[in-house]
Scaffold this motif. Structure first.
Motif, PDB file in Angstrom:
ATOM      1  N   ASP A   1      -3.013   8.905   1.791  1.00 14.05           N
ATOM      2  CA  ASP A   1      -3.885   9.268   0.668  1.00 14.05           C
ATOM      3  C   ASP A   1      -5.339   8.878   0.929  1.00 14.05           C
ATOM      4  N   THR A   2      -5.527   7.747   1.587  1.00 14.03           N
ATOM      5  CA  THR A   2      -6.895   7.321   1.908  1.00 14.03           C
ATOM      6  C   THR A   2      -7.523   8.279   2.913  1.00 14.03           C
TER       7      THR A   2
ATOM      8  N   ALA B   1      -9.291  -3.552   3.909  1.00 17.28           N
ATOM      9  CA  ALA B   1      -9.405  -2.152   4.330  1.00 17.28           C
ATOM     10  C   ALA B   1     -10.879  -1.799   4.575  1.00 17.28           C
ATOM     11  N   ARG B   2     -11.726  -2.268   3.688  1.00 20.57           N
ATOM     12  CA  ARG B   2     -13.160  -1.971   3.832  1.00 20.57           C
ATOM     13  C   ARG B   2     -13.722  -2.657   5.073  1.00 20.57           C
TER      14      ARG B   2
ATOM     15  N   ASP C   1     -10.989   1.996   4.726  1.00 21.10           N
ATOM     16  CA  ASP C   1     -11.102   2.611   3.401  1.00 21.10           C
ATOM     17  C   ASP C   1     -11.632   4.028   3.592  1.00 21.10           C
ATOM     18  N   ALA C   2     -11.696   4.799   2.510  1.00 20.62           N
ATOM     19  CA  ALA C   2     -12.062   6.215   2.647  1.00 20.62           C
ATOM     20  C   ALA C   2     -13.449   6.369   3.266  1.00 20.62           C
TER      21      ALA C   2
ATOM     22  N   GLN D   1       0.866  -1.183   0.000  1.00 23.13           N
ATOM     23  CA  GLN D   1       0.000   0.000   0.000  1.00 23.13           C
ATOM     24  C   GLN D   1       0.906   1.237   0.000  1.00 23.13           C
TER      25      GLN D   1
ATOM     26  N   ASN E   1       1.201   5.801  -0.940  1.00 22.15           N
ATOM     27  CA  ASN E   1       0.622   7.076  -1.349  1.00 22.15           C
ATOM     28  C   ASN E   1       1.147   7.449  -2.733  1.00 22.15           C
TER      29      ASN E   1
ATOM     30  N   ALA F   1     -10.762  10.684   2.565  1.00 24.81           N
ATOM     31  CA  ALA F   1     -11.852  10.565   3.545  1.00 24.81           C
ATOM     32  C   ALA F   1     -12.238  11.921   4.138  1.00 24.81           C
TER      33      ALA F   1
ATOM     34  N   GLU G   1      -7.746  -4.344  -0.467  1.00 25.83           N
ATOM     35  CA  GLU G   1      -8.844  -3.360  -0.491  1.00 25.83           C
ATOM     36  C   GLU G   1     -10.070  -3.904   0.249  1.00 25.83           C
TER      37      GLU G   1
END
Lengths: 299, 225
Positions: free
Chosen positions: A189-190, A270-271, A276-277, A159, A161, A194, A267
């Motif tokens: 970046d996430t 992350a969710r 995640d965002a 992961q 940026n 967000a 991903e």
């Protein structure tokens, strides 16, 4: 990041006769050219992580600067007592460089994941921990770490940026009034995505240990959100202590202490972890809303 | 052990433990330690930081009274240090700490760490061209129960790490034992099995390394009571 690490370590082997690389098969092929050039200073012990750390301790006792590398669960979790005794207790250091951060190896399952790695170094003390957010940060961090004798952990990730920020202290990305959000390494970046439209300060660090306490206080906020790509709350005690003379609130986001028993992609994880965002936006919005939102449960 | 030495070591051990009943034979490592420091190791109190010195790593860090007594007899540490073993201000504890005791190469106590550190030390010396320095690691037969040892034994044997000597004090204290013998666990090593009380035999065993493979000396002493 992994290739930058290999390239930088190979250059260090060429330039500095103190440098040694210790492997336990992982990345052995990537270091094959370096091993041919420096057969005495590139040591692949086979699939023996306890020995990998013991060898690092022995090399350091003779004055060399070992760079030790494997997947995080193997170089940290599996060899934890060797880190504690063969390095710390002997009064010597090494540079430990991991890949497979948190759920990078999502499809491999729990055996290849170590979200608790940074927390484990907190149980030992004295470790500098770098969590680069971009490949461009890896070279300077590794080169600086190789130049001294202190213990350093560098946590590489797939992961990242969009942009590298090699400075190690707290860097202010943007200013806001409601709270300070501190993003560690590849979370930046996430977190930025967000925070769209939220009136909060955003700061970045790739070096959670030692935590830049002065930089945190200079942000001027008593409401703080930590977003760490490893175990949630790993830096809570450090931040609470940094703000102990101020009434403050802290939200610590990161990877929950649970074996999800699911594969999928990073991903997906992350969710599922709320990292995640969309998940971060929900957590941060609730925290900065009037009333501060409900206390967050731990899984 | 020559009589004057026996008396001297006995005095030092008594000073350490306050126990006058224990003969030197009560210490399983004592004779091997004495032969190492008296006849074999290329080290000395004024060489503890010499990069080219031989290294002795006491992996089996528990019960270090014999080790401290030998270090005192050879002048590495003041005899006065023996009077307050493991006291609040003592530099000598029930497991040795390399940062507290001159001449102690590793802090040990948790079993199974010395051979890995010894492999790394041997590799580090070789990488720096220090080819005269030899690395000796002392373990016990029960300590070999720890799996970490076998990572080091297998690697050193397979790669021919010839500057490494392991010494196993065999007082038959391993719970499940080593059927077929200890030396055969050291694949790719040369080995000598000796009477761990016979100084000349110990010395011959320690000097029997060939320069092409790591060497293990199994020093057999009385069964742990």
């Amino acid at each position: 990041m992994r290739q930058t690490f290999v390239d930088t370590a190979t250059a260090l082997l060429d330039d500095d006769p103190r440098t040694a690389v210790v492997l336990a098969d992982i990345s052995g092929a990537a270091f094959a050219p370096a091993a041919r050039a420096h057969p005495d200073r590139v040591v692949n012990v086979g699939i023996r992580e306890q020995l990998m750390l013991g060898v690092a301790g022995g090399l350091a006792l003779t004055g060399l600067r070992p760079i030790v590398h494997s997947y995080a669960p193997f170089v940290v979790d599996r060899a934890y007592e060797q880190i504690k005794l063969d390095l710390n207790h002997q009064g010597v250091g090494a540079v430990l460089v991991s890949i497979g951060a948190s759920y990078d190896a999502s499809s491999e399952g729990r055996t290849h994941q170590s979200p608790g790695d940074v927390a484990l170094f907190d149980t030992l003390g004295g470790w500098t921990v770098h969590v680069p957010g971009h490949a461009d940060e890896v070279g300077p961090l590794l080169t600086a770490a190789a130049a001294h004798d202190e213990p350093v952990y560098i946590r590489l990730s797939t992961q990242h940026n969009a942009e590298g920020r090699p400075t190690t202290g707290m860097q202010t990305i943007r200013r806001g009034s409601r709270a300070a959000v501190v993003a560690v390494g590849p979370m930046l970046d996430t977190v930025l995505a967000a925070m769209e439209g939220l009136d909060v300060t955003l700061a970045y660090t790739n070096t959670p240990r030692p935590f830049d306490v002065k930089g945190l206080r200079a942000l001027g906020h008593s409401d703080v959100v930590l977003v760490e790509p490893y175990l949630a709350g790993t830096s809570s005690a450090v931040v609470s202590d940094a703000l102990r003379d101020l009434p403050h609130r802290l939200l610590s986001l990161g990877v929950e202490c649970v074996d999800l028993r699911r594969y999928g992609s990073p991903e997906d994880h992350a969710r599922w972890q709320g990292l995640d965002a969309a998940g971060l936006r929900q957590s941060i919005s609730a925290f900065v809303a009037p009333g501060g939102g409900p206390a967050r449960g731990r899984g | 052990m020559a009589a004057p030495t026996t008396t001297r070591i006995s005095e030092l051990l008594t000073r350490l433990t306050g126990d006058e009943k224990h003969a030197p034979s009560a210490y399983s490592t004592l004779d091997v330690l004495w032969v190492l420091y008296d006849r074999v190791l290329r080290t000395a109190p004024d060489r503890v930081d010499d990069p080219d010195r031989d290294r002795f790593l006491l992996s089996k860090g528990h019960g270090p009274a014999a080790y401290y007594a030998v270090l005192a007899a050879k002048g590495f540490i003041p005899e006065e240090w023996l009077d307050d073993l493991a006291g609040p201000d003592s530099r000598l504890g029930h497991h040795p700490d390399r940062l507290l005791v001159p001449g102690v190469e590793i802090g040990s106590g948790s079993l199974g760490h010395g051979l890995g550190l010894g492999v790394g030390t041997a590799l580090g010396l070789r990488a720096q061209g220090l080819t005269d320095a030899r690395v000796y690691v002392l373990t016990g037969d029960a300590e070999l129960d720890e799996g970490a040892n076998h990572e080091a034994i297998a690697y050193a044997g397979a790669t021919g790490l010839a500057s490494l000597t392991a010494i196993v004090i065999d007082n038959q204290s391993s719970t499940h034992g080593w059927p077929g013998g200890i030396a055969r666990r050291f694949h790719g090593w040369t080995s000598s099995t000796v009477d761990g009380r016979d100084h000349d035999a110990i010395e011959r065993g320690l000097r029997a390394h060939t320069g092409t493979a790591p060497h293990v000396v199994v020093a057999v002493v009385e069964k742990k009571g």
